[in-house]
Design a protein around this motif. Structure first.
Motif, short mmCIF file in Angstrom:
data_model
loop_
_atom_site.label_atom_id
_atom_site.label_comp_id
_atom_site.label_asym_id
_atom_site.label_seq_id
_atom_site.Cartn_x
_atom_site.Cartn_y
_atom_site.Cartn_z
N VAL A 116 0.83 -1.21 0.00
CA VAL A 116 0.00 0.00 0.00
C VAL A 116 0.87 1.26 0.00
O VAL A 116 0.57 2.23 -0.71
N VAL A 117 1.95 1.24 0.77
CA VAL A 117 2.85 2.40 0.78
C VAL A 117 3.53 2.57 -0.57
O VAL A 117 3.65 3.69 -1.10
N ASP A 118 3.98 1.45 -1.16
CA ASP A 118 4.62 1.53 -2.47
C ASP A 118 3.69 2.12 -3.52
O ASP A 118 4.10 2.94 -4.35
N LEU A 119 2.44 1.70 -3.50
CA LEU A 119 1.48 2.18 -4.49
C LEU A 119 1.15 3.65 -4.29
O LEU A 119 1.25 4.46 -5.22
N ASN A 120 0.79 4.01 -3.07
CA ASN A 120 0.26 5.35 -2.84
C ASN A 120 1.34 6.42 -2.65
O ASN A 120 1.17 7.55 -3.12
N LEU A 121 2.42 6.08 -1.98
CA LEU A 121 3.46 7.07 -1.71
C LEU A 121 4.59 7.00 -2.74
O LEU A 121 4.89 7.99 -3.41
N GLN A 122 5.20 5.83 -2.87
CA GLN A 122 6.28 5.68 -3.84
C GLN A 122 5.79 5.96 -5.26
O GLN A 122 6.46 6.65 -6.04
N GLY A 123 4.62 5.44 -5.59
CA GLY A 123 4.08 5.65 -6.93
C GLY A 123 3.84 7.12 -7.23
O GLY A 123 4.13 7.61 -8.32
N THR A 124 3.29 7.84 -6.26
CA THR A 124 3.04 9.27 -6.45
C THR A 124 4.34 10.02 -6.63
O THR A 124 4.45 10.91 -7.50
N PHE A 125 5.36 9.69 -5.84
CA PHE A 125 6.66 10.35 -5.99
C PHE A 125 7.24 10.08 -7.37
O PHE A 125 7.73 11.00 -8.05
N GLN A 126 7.22 8.83 -7.81
CA GLN A 126 7.84 8.49 -9.09
C GLN A 126 7.15 9.20 -10.25
O GLN A 126 7.81 9.70 -11.17
N MET A 127 5.81 9.26 -10.23
CA MET A 127 5.09 9.97 -11.28
C MET A 127 5.39 11.46 -11.24
O MET A 127 5.60 12.10 -12.29
N SER A 128 5.45 12.02 -10.04
CA SER A 128 5.71 13.45 -9.91
C SER A 128 7.10 13.81 -10.41
O SER A 128 7.30 14.83 -11.09
N GLN A 129 8.08 13.00 -10.05
CA GLN A 129 9.45 13.27 -10.47
C GLN A 129 9.58 13.21 -11.99
O GLN A 129 10.20 14.08 -12.62
N ALA A 130 8.98 12.18 -12.60
CA ALA A 130 9.04 12.05 -14.06
C ALA A 130 8.36 13.23 -14.74
O ALA A 130 8.85 13.76 -15.75
N PHE A 131 7.22 13.65 -14.20
CA PHE A 131 6.50 14.80 -14.76
C PHE A 131 7.32 16.08 -14.63
O PHE A 131 7.40 16.87 -15.57
N ALA A 132 7.94 16.29 -13.47
CA ALA A 132 8.74 17.50 -13.27
C ALA A 132 9.90 17.55 -14.26
O ALA A 132 10.19 18.60 -14.85
N ARG A 165 -0.80 8.13 2.74
CA ARG A 165 -1.39 9.39 2.25
C ARG A 165 -0.89 10.58 3.06
O ARG A 165 -0.74 11.67 2.50
N ALA A 166 -0.64 10.39 4.35
CA ALA A 166 -0.03 11.47 5.12
C ALA A 166 1.35 11.80 4.56
O ALA A 166 1.76 12.97 4.51
N GLY A 167 2.06 10.76 4.12
CA GLY A 167 3.34 10.98 3.46
C GLY A 167 3.20 11.78 2.19
O GLY A 167 4.02 12.65 1.89
N VAL A 168 2.14 11.52 1.42
CA VAL A 168 1.91 12.27 0.18
C VAL A 168 1.60 13.74 0.50
O VAL A 168 2.03 14.64 -0.24
N VAL A 169 0.88 13.99 1.58
CA VAL A 169 0.58 15.37 1.95
C VAL A 169 1.88 16.14 2.23
O VAL A 169 2.08 17.27 1.76
#
Length: 260
Positions: A116-132, A165-169
């Motif tokens: 769950v952490v990999d999907l929601n937190l790691q996944g969000t970071f990886q998508m954000s980094q690639a987009f940036a 999700r708190a990590g994503v915030v």
């Protein structure tokens, strides 16, 4: 859909919505597309995505379906390489993909928590980094909107998801700091109980008990989240970055989260 925005607000813009094949993600894609954006819906299930993109196209929306696994860094790299090969500049990223399962904290296995952490937190970071990196390379401003959970008062039965999700915030705030000089705004939305098929896995009585305690005594509609995404991605929010906006009927005030 009641629309308060200017017609063709996002004309000439491309929005990438992960988890865009159903539920909140599809509603977000529909709102942005109706306002003139080309929308790229991305997820692992290409069959569902293809059906969703055909549905959007039937409404006059310019929609593309692309497969991606946000847990897999190489899959994300391949997605953005495809954009580069197609000369497709992405202006808006909506990190909506995610997931969790209901379980008491004592029953969550190490692998279950990690997944769950990999999907929601790691996944969000990886998508954000690639987009940036994509925005910086094309010298274009960008907007990232992360879809999280309302978890300010804790989320019983969802310890793994609440932590992720708190990590994503906090990630949202940190990336807003780091990427402001690159003209990339980063914000988040924390929906409460939204009326989608994703609620089918939860006990209806528990859900209704939580809704009854809200200040606004109903579930939210997916399109309402889409409207909020549209605002945060629009020029009207050009002076807003690093926030997490609760869209939850007052749940963050009452702490009335459903007991999953």
């Amino acid at each position: 859909m009641n629309n308060i925005f200017a017609e063709n607000l996002f004309a000439g813009k491309t929005a990438l919505v992960t988890g865009g094949g159903s539920g909140i993600g599809l509603a977000i894609a529909r709102v942005l597309g109706a306002l003139g954006a080309r929308v790229v819906i991305a997820a692992r299930d290409i069959e569902r995505l293809s059906a969703a993109s055909e549905s959007l196209a039937g409404e006059g929306i310019d929609a593309l379906a692309r497969a991606v696994n946000i847990r897999d860094h190489q899959s994300i790299e391949a997605l953005f390489q495809t954009f580069n090969a197609e000369a497709l500049d992405v202006d808006i990223l909506v990190n909506n993909a995610g997931g969790q399962f209901a379980a008491p904290a004592l029953d969550i296995s190490p692998n279950g928590f990690r997944s769950v952490v990999d999907l929601n937190l790691q996944g969000t970071f990886q998508m954000s980094q690639a987009f940036a990196k994509h925005c910086i390379a094309s010298r274009r401003p960008g907007s990232i909107i992360n879809i999280v959970l309302c978890q300010e008062s804790g989320l019983p039965g969802m310890a793994h998801a609440a932590a992720a999700r708190a990590g994503v915030v906090n990630l949202t705030k940190t990336l807003a700091w780091e990427w402001a000089d690159q003209s990339i705004r980063v914000n988040a939305i924390a929906p409460g109980t939204i009326k989608t098929g994703g609620l089918d896995q939860y006990d209806p009585a528990s859900l209704q008990a939580g809704v009854d305690k809200l200040l606004i005594k109903r579930m939210g509609e997916p399109e309402e989240v889409g409207q909020t995404v549209a605002f945060l991605a629009s020029p009207a929010a050009g002076f807003i970055t690093g926030i997490c906006l609760a869209q939850d009927g007052g749940e963050h005030l009452t702490g009335a989260s459903p007991q999953c």
